[in-house]
Enzyme design. Structure first.
Site, PDB file in Angstrom:
ATOM      1  N   ARG A  18       0.871  -1.171   0.000  1.00 12.06           N
ATOM      2  CA  ARG A  18       0.000   0.000   0.000  1.00 12.06           C
ATOM      3  C   ARG A  18       0.913   1.226   0.000  1.00 12.06           C
ATOM      4  O   ARG A  18       1.526   1.565   1.009  1.00 12.06           O
ATOM      5  CB  ARG A  18      -0.862  -0.004   1.251  1.00 12.06           C
ATOM      6  CG  ARG A  18      -2.003   0.982   1.186  1.00 12.06           C
ATOM      7  CD  ARG A  18      -2.536   1.273   2.551  1.00 12.06           C
ATOM      8  NE  ARG A  18      -3.482   0.267   3.011  1.00 12.06           N
ATOM      9  CZ  ARG A  18      -4.207   0.438   4.127  1.00 12.06           C
ATOM     10  NH1 ARG A  18      -4.098   1.522   4.837  1.00 12.06           N
ATOM     11  NH2 ARG A  18      -5.034  -0.496   4.507  1.00 12.06           N
ATOM     12  N   ARG A  73      -8.309   7.896   6.534  1.00 10.77           N
ATOM     13  CA  ARG A  73      -8.920   7.768   7.858  1.00 10.77           C
ATOM     14  C   ARG A  73      -7.959   7.130   8.850  1.00 10.77           C
ATOM     15  O   ARG A  73      -7.892   7.520  10.004  1.00 10.77           O
ATOM     16  CB  ARG A  73     -10.223   6.971   7.785  1.00 10.77           C
ATOM     17  CG  ARG A  73     -10.041   5.485   7.565  1.00 10.77           C
ATOM     18  CD  ARG A  73     -11.294   4.726   7.972  1.00 10.77           C
ATOM     19  NE  ARG A  73     -12.295   4.725   6.936  1.00 10.77           N
ATOM     20  CZ  ARG A  73     -12.444   3.738   6.033  1.00 10.77           C
ATOM     21  NH1 ARG A  73     -11.635   2.697   6.034  1.00 10.77           N
ATOM     22  NH2 ARG A  73     -13.406   3.800   5.142  1.00 10.77           N
ATOM     23  N   ASP A  74      -7.180   6.162   8.379  1.00  7.86           N
ATOM     24  CA  ASP A  74      -6.264   5.480   9.292  1.00  7.86           C
ATOM     25  C   ASP A  74      -5.282   6.472   9.898  1.00  7.86           C
ATOM     26  O   ASP A  74      -5.098   6.535  11.109  1.00  7.86           O
ATOM     27  CB  ASP A  74      -5.484   4.374   8.567  1.00  7.86           C
ATOM     28  CG  ASP A  74      -6.376   3.182   8.202  1.00  7.86           C
ATOM     29  OD1 ASP A  74      -7.529   3.128   8.677  1.00  7.86           O
ATOM     30  OD2 ASP A  74      -5.926   2.319   7.428  1.00  7.86           O
ATOM     31  N   TRP A  83     -16.425   4.038   7.770  1.00  6.82           N
ATOM     32  CA  TRP A  83     -15.286   3.480   8.513  1.00  6.82           C
ATOM     33  C   TRP A  83     -15.174   1.971   8.280  1.00  6.82           C
ATOM     34  O   TRP A  83     -14.086   1.418   8.209  1.00  6.82           O
ATOM     35  CB  TRP A  83     -15.459   3.780  10.018  1.00  6.82           C
ATOM     36  CG  TRP A  83     -14.473   3.006  10.820  1.00  6.82           C
ATOM     37  CD1 TRP A  83     -13.185   3.382  11.098  1.00  6.82           C
ATOM     38  CD2 TRP A  83     -14.650   1.701  11.379  1.00  6.82           C
ATOM     39  NE1 TRP A  83     -12.558   2.384  11.795  1.00  6.82           N
ATOM     40  CE2 TRP A  83     -13.429   1.343  11.991  1.00  6.82           C
ATOM     41  CE3 TRP A  83     -15.711   0.795  11.432  1.00  6.82           C
ATOM     42  CZ2 TRP A  83     -13.254   0.124  12.642  1.00  6.82           C
ATOM     43  CZ3 TRP A  83     -15.534  -0.414  12.076  1.00  6.82           C
ATOM     44  CH2 TRP A  83     -14.314  -0.738  12.673  1.00  6.82           C
ATOM     45  N   ASP A 143     -14.980  -0.906   6.152  1.00 10.30           N
ATOM     46  CA  ASP A 143     -14.644  -1.182   4.754  1.00 10.30           C
ATOM     47  C   ASP A 143     -15.599  -2.171   4.101  1.00 10.30           C
ATOM     48  O   ASP A 143     -15.625  -2.303   2.880  1.00 10.30           O
ATOM     49  CB  ASP A 143     -13.234  -1.804   4.674  1.00 10.30           C
ATOM     50  CG  ASP A 143     -12.157  -0.746   4.843  1.00 10.30           C
ATOM     51  OD1 ASP A 143     -12.410   0.413   4.497  1.00 10.30           O
ATOM     52  OD2 ASP A 143     -11.071  -1.110   5.329  1.00 10.30           O
ATOM     53  N   LYS A 176     -13.135 -10.723  11.960  1.00 10.34           N
ATOM     54  CA  LYS A 176     -13.037  -9.365  11.414  1.00 10.34           C
ATOM     55  C   LYS A 176     -14.396  -8.645  11.477  1.00 10.34           C
ATOM     56  O   LYS A 176     -15.077  -8.698  12.486  1.00 10.34           O
ATOM     57  CB  LYS A 176     -12.482  -9.415   9.980  1.00 10.34           C
ATOM     58  CG  LYS A 176     -10.987  -9.715   9.961  1.00 10.34           C
ATOM     59  CD  LYS A 176     -10.429  -9.833   8.566  1.00 10.34           C
ATOM     60  CE  LYS A 176     -10.297  -8.527   7.833  1.00 10.34           C
ATOM     61  NZ  LYS A 176      -8.939  -7.984   7.829  1.00 10.34           N
ATOM     62  N   GLU A 177     -14.777  -8.007  10.360  1.00  8.13           N
ATOM     63  CA  GLU A 177     -16.015  -7.220  10.389  1.00  8.13           C
ATOM     64  C   GLU A 177     -17.267  -8.091  10.489  1.00  8.13           C
ATOM     65  O   GLU A 177     -18.355  -7.581  10.669  1.00  8.13           O
ATOM     66  CB  GLU A 177     -16.099  -6.325   9.142  1.00  8.13           C
ATOM     67  CG  GLU A 177     -15.197  -5.092   9.166  1.00  8.13           C
ATOM     68  CD  GLU A 177     -13.847  -5.330   8.500  1.00  8.13           C
ATOM     69  OE1 GLU A 177     -13.417  -6.511   8.415  1.00  8.13           O
ATOM     70  OE2 GLU A 177     -13.219  -4.342   8.068  1.00  8.13           O
TER      71      GLU A 177
HETATM   72  C1  GLC Z   1      -9.061  -1.756   8.769  1.00 11.60           C
HETATM   73  C2  GLC Z   1      -8.752  -0.564   7.899  1.00 11.60           C
HETATM   74  C3  GLC Z   1      -9.535   0.645   8.346  1.00 11.60           C
HETATM   75  C4  GLC Z   1     -11.008   0.328   8.466  1.00 11.60           C
HETATM   76  C5  GLC Z   1     -11.219  -0.891   9.346  1.00 11.60           C
HETATM   77  C6  GLC Z   1     -12.671  -1.319   9.422  1.00 11.60           C
HETATM   78  O1  GLC Z   1      -8.575  -1.559  10.051  1.00 11.60           O
HETATM   79  O2  GLC Z   1      -7.367  -0.245   7.933  1.00 11.60           O
HETATM   80  O3  GLC Z   1      -9.375   1.707   7.443  1.00 11.60           O
HETATM   81  O4  GLC Z   1     -11.669   1.442   8.992  1.00 11.60           O
HETATM   82  O5  GLC Z   1     -10.458  -1.958   8.844  1.00 11.60           O
HETATM   83  O6  GLC Z   1     -13.151  -1.835   8.232  1.00 11.60           O
END
Ligand code: GLC
Length: 797
Positions: free
Chosen positions: A350, A356-357, A487, A489, A632-633
């Site tokens: 990258r 944002r990071d 935020w 992704d 993760k998410e």
């Molecule tokens: C990762 C990305 C960040 C994002 C987060 C949530 O940490 O670096 O930019 O906000 O995932 O998806």
């Protein structure tokens, strides 16, 4: 099982069991010359870019190999081992090892059969090469003959991917030479004096302070056929055979022999870097003085420790102290400097700062090094486009005023970012506010800063434009569109779909603008922002609140995401924590939603990002579905979000809860369950697997994560309650009722604050009395104007 402990005096994490559940790493140097090193000396180095300037070869996903290996051999018995436990890996009942990861250095000590060795790895301050200082001591009672070998595996060319996969090409552009004191590796040397000298790279691996006995520059010759780093044939034989690389894989291997009388110590230095031959020679001659490293290490420590000393806390909780005083703080600097560039997980491809990071990363160091923060704030503001949106990726060679942007095909092609994200520019509000409040540097608001593409403006107007960008990109119901993502992704809400998280961020942005406008006596802006804030508040109330919770978003087909009764993902953490942080939720509602969070999302390792995980009922844009449940998410414990729930609980004065969340997800608090956690107990990782996983509690993606800064803010501003504003400092600790007292030493606007908090009655928050230098002040607020160079402050809760 635990593998190490915190030495808080020396600001070191000490690993005394080297068979850690994963490589536990440290960072050396800076991206100018960066190095990652594990507790077993694995890892890699690079010049300027982890991807494009790779010096040491590293194989991702193969533990931590190879690395910076030092082998020792008893020349009488032929037995050999390494100065780090791996790669040779002697039985641990015979081999003792201590790894000290410190601030900018790592030291590995080993004892094996009466030989004590010490390998100290570091990159000198502002240098572009690395040093391995070696000391070998005969701790037995008879004289010993020991051979010592230093080994490094060079990449065939600087771009790591070419090195790994384009073997039919890269192996044939590089060679190694022996130059008396060092192995020299050349890449594209035939271009020297010919086509294009700038394509030529030369690297060196040298020995200073001792005589080279034998050498080798060819990996195959060093390792031998069908062997590995753990049993190189040349080490086994006790000598290097002098082969130099021509069309295979290069390495640097140097051998020296030591005659050691009982108690005798010999020391010498391996050096590694990318330099031309003449420069390398000069450098090596400086290090013939083997006492140089001691001075350089002192310099490194002073550099780091003086910044970390700007906040020192002493609470009844050692985990909290270790993290806030040293490790979380250190990690905040590492993420600030390295962004998401290079780790044992990130390859460095990258090529820039995620907007944002980085704007969030800045928040983690403002209280420790505001000047460093300021420089980066201005840099990031200059990556805002003239219409107020922010570049999702800011190139390392960012050129304000001349950049292309997501509207341009070239930007999309170069960065892989197809469009704007909804949240990027909005992170400027908390970051700029925190900086101005910490420093009182309100002049920054009037400083003129360029836009990324064209034109320039005061910072205050940049902020206004960030708001314009959101207002110009509204989706259905008049809420901010989710754009490419917010935020999270993994949330594609569609062009007209809307994000509740962004709506709350925008609400908070209005509030910050009101504060700044008031300060500037700009009543027109103050009025306008107040009007907008109220108007938006009504929309949030009407559209984002359902039953007993804030929903996460509304897709462009008007499907609400995150509502009660949905079979999956029916409650999301961020809209609840941000409803409090943004000031939107009043106290009663704030408490109610955070209670709901605690009930529905909390686990023993922290609060989940949402629940239940997606399996069958994900909407089309819910990319999180791709991940395994509780990962993760997709319902994992996304550690970055823990900082926000800690902060939200603390803002409501609920110290017990704030610290409960803090400790659940705190790496050092998991020191004893390292086999569950896997990752370093001194650094945050990106996420922890949660309840749906057979490996609940396992963490992943070490070091480079926004978690460092959000938890730092949640701890400093939240739990410790250090809440500066333009005129002074509010003290609002939100602590567990079991903390009967604690102290803090803080630098604030060039002054020293010694703060003592007394809590004999076991409150979680509140202030009975606050004195500054013996004088009572009103409420819990310290006007900056009354501060002396050094101040004694006592708060009774
Ligand atoms: C990762 C990305 C960040 C994002 C987060 C949530 O940490 O670096 O930019 O906000 O995932 O998806």
């Amino acid at each position: 099982m635990k593998y190490g402990y915190f030495d808080s005096e020396r600001r070191e994490y000490v690993i005394d069991k080297p068979d850690t559940p994963a490589p536990w790493a440290n960072y050396l140097g800076s991206p100018a010359y960066g190095a990652i090193i594990s507790n077993n000396a694995g890892g890699y180095s690079f010049v300027k870019s982890g991807a494009a300037g790779r010096l040491i070869r590293y194989r991702f996903n193969e533990q931590d190999r190879p690395g910076r290996y030092i082998y020792l051999r008893d020349d009488e018995s032929g037995d050999y081992w390494s100065a780090s436990w791996q790669p040779v890996g002697k039985p641990l009942n015979q081999y003792k090892s201590i790894c000290r990861h410190g601030t900018g250095y790592t030291q590995l000590e080993a004892d094996y059969k009466d030989i004590h060795s010490q390998a100290l790895y570091y990159v000198p301050q502002d240098a572009d090469y690395e040093v391995w200082k070696v000391k070998v001591t005969n701790s037995g009672s008879k004289a010993r003959k020991i051979s010592c070998f230093g080994f490094v595996e060079f990449t065939c060319e600087s771009f790591y991917e070419q090195d790994q996969v384009n073997l039919q090409y890269t192996q044939f552009i590089t060679r190694t030479y022996f130059k008396e004191k060092f192995i020299l590796q050349t890449i594209n040397e035939n271009c020297l004096n010919a086509v294009n000298e700038s394509r030529v790279d030369t690297r060196f691996f040298a020995l200073a302070g001792a005589k080279i006995a034998t050498y080798c520059g060819d990996r195959a010759a060093f390792l031998g056929k069908y062997r590995d780093y753990g049993n190189p044939v040349s080490v086994e034989n006790g000598k290097l055979d002098g082969t130099l690389n021509y069309n295979l894989n290069p390495c640097g291997a140097l051998h020296t022999t030591l005659d050691l009388a009982p108690n005798e110590t010999k020391e010498f230095i391996f050096l590694l870097g990318q330099k031309r031959e003449a420069q390398a020679k000069e450098l090596i001659s400086r290090y013939e003085d083997t006492s140089l490293p001691e001075k350089e290490i002192e310099k490194l420590k002073t550099y780091w420790h003086s910044r970390l000393a700007n906040l020192k806390v002493n609470t009844p909780d050692d985990n909290f102290n270790n993290m806030i005083n040293t490790w979380n703080a250190y990690q905040c600097f590492i993420t600030f400097v390295w962004s998401r560039a290079a780790s044992l997980t990130y390859c460095g491809q990258r090529n820039g700062y995620g907007y944002r990071d980085t704007v969030q990363d800045i928040q983690g160091i403002i209280h420790l090094d505001p000047d460093m923060a300021l420089e980066k704030i201005k840099f990031m503001v200059s990556a805002q486009v003239n219409h107020g949106g922010a570049l999702p990726l800011v190139k390392y060679n960012h050129n304000p005023g001349h950049e292309d942007k997501p509207e341009d095909e070239s930007y999309r092609k170069n960065t892989g970012h197809p469009s704007y994200r909804a949240d990027d520019a909005l992170w400027l509000f908390p970051t700029v506010w925190k900086y101005v409040a910490e420093t009182g540097n309100t002049a920054l608001l009037d400083e003129v800063i360029p836009y990324a593409d064209k034109g320039k403006d005061t910072l205050f107007n940049h902020l206004k434009k960030a708001i314009d960008f959101s207002l110009n990109n509204l989706g259905i119901h008049g809420l901010p569109a989710g754009l490419h993502a917010d935020w999270n992704d993994c949330l594609r809400l569609g062009a007209k779909g809307v994000s509740v998280f962004v709506a709350l961020q925008l609400y908070y942005a209005f509030e910050i603008m009101i504060r700044f406008a008031k300060f500037k006596k700009d009543s027109a802006t103050e009025k306008e922002m107040t009007k907008q804030k109220d108007r938006f508040g009504k929309i949030i109330e009407e559209r984002c609140w359902k039953d007993d919770r804030f929903v996460r978003g509304i897709t462009e087909d008007d499907v609400t995401v995150g509502k009660k009764g949905d079979p999956e993902a029916n409650i999301w953490l961020n809209p609840q924590s941000w409803a409090v942080i943004s000031g939107y939720a009043d106290e009663a509602r704030g408490k109610a939603i955070l209670d709901l969070v605690h009930k529905e999302l909390n686990t023993k390792y922290g609060a989940r990002i949402m629940s239940p995980s997606y399996r069958k009922h994900a909407f089309d844009g819910a990319l999180a579905l791709l991940f395994n449940p509780s990962t993760k998410e997709n319902g994992g414990i996304f550690l970055q979000t823990q900082g926000w729930i800690i902060l939200a609980e603390a803002l409501l004065g609920r110290g017990n809860r704030a610290v409960e969340y803090y400790l659940e997800s705190c790496p050092s608090a998991q020191n004893e369950i390292a086999d569950t956690r896997l990752m370093e107990p001194y650094a945050y990782s990106q996420f922890t697997e949660s309840v749906d996983s057979p490996f609940e509690g396992r963490s992943h993606v070490h070091w480079l994560t926004g978690t460092a800064s959000t938890v730092m803010v949640g701890s400093v501003e939240g739990i410790l309650g250090l809440r500066p504003d333009i005129e002074g400092l509010r003290l609002s600790p939100a602590i567990p009722s079991s903390w009967k007292s604690f102290t803090m030493e803080k630098s604030f606007r060039g002054k020293k604050l010694n703060i003592k908090v007394n809590n004999p009655d076991g409150h979680e928050s509140g202030c009975k009395k606050l004195t500054v230098n013996g004088m009572a002040v009103e409420g819990n607020y310290i006007p900056a104007s009354i501060l002396k160079p050094e101040n004694e402050i006592v708060l009774d809760m």
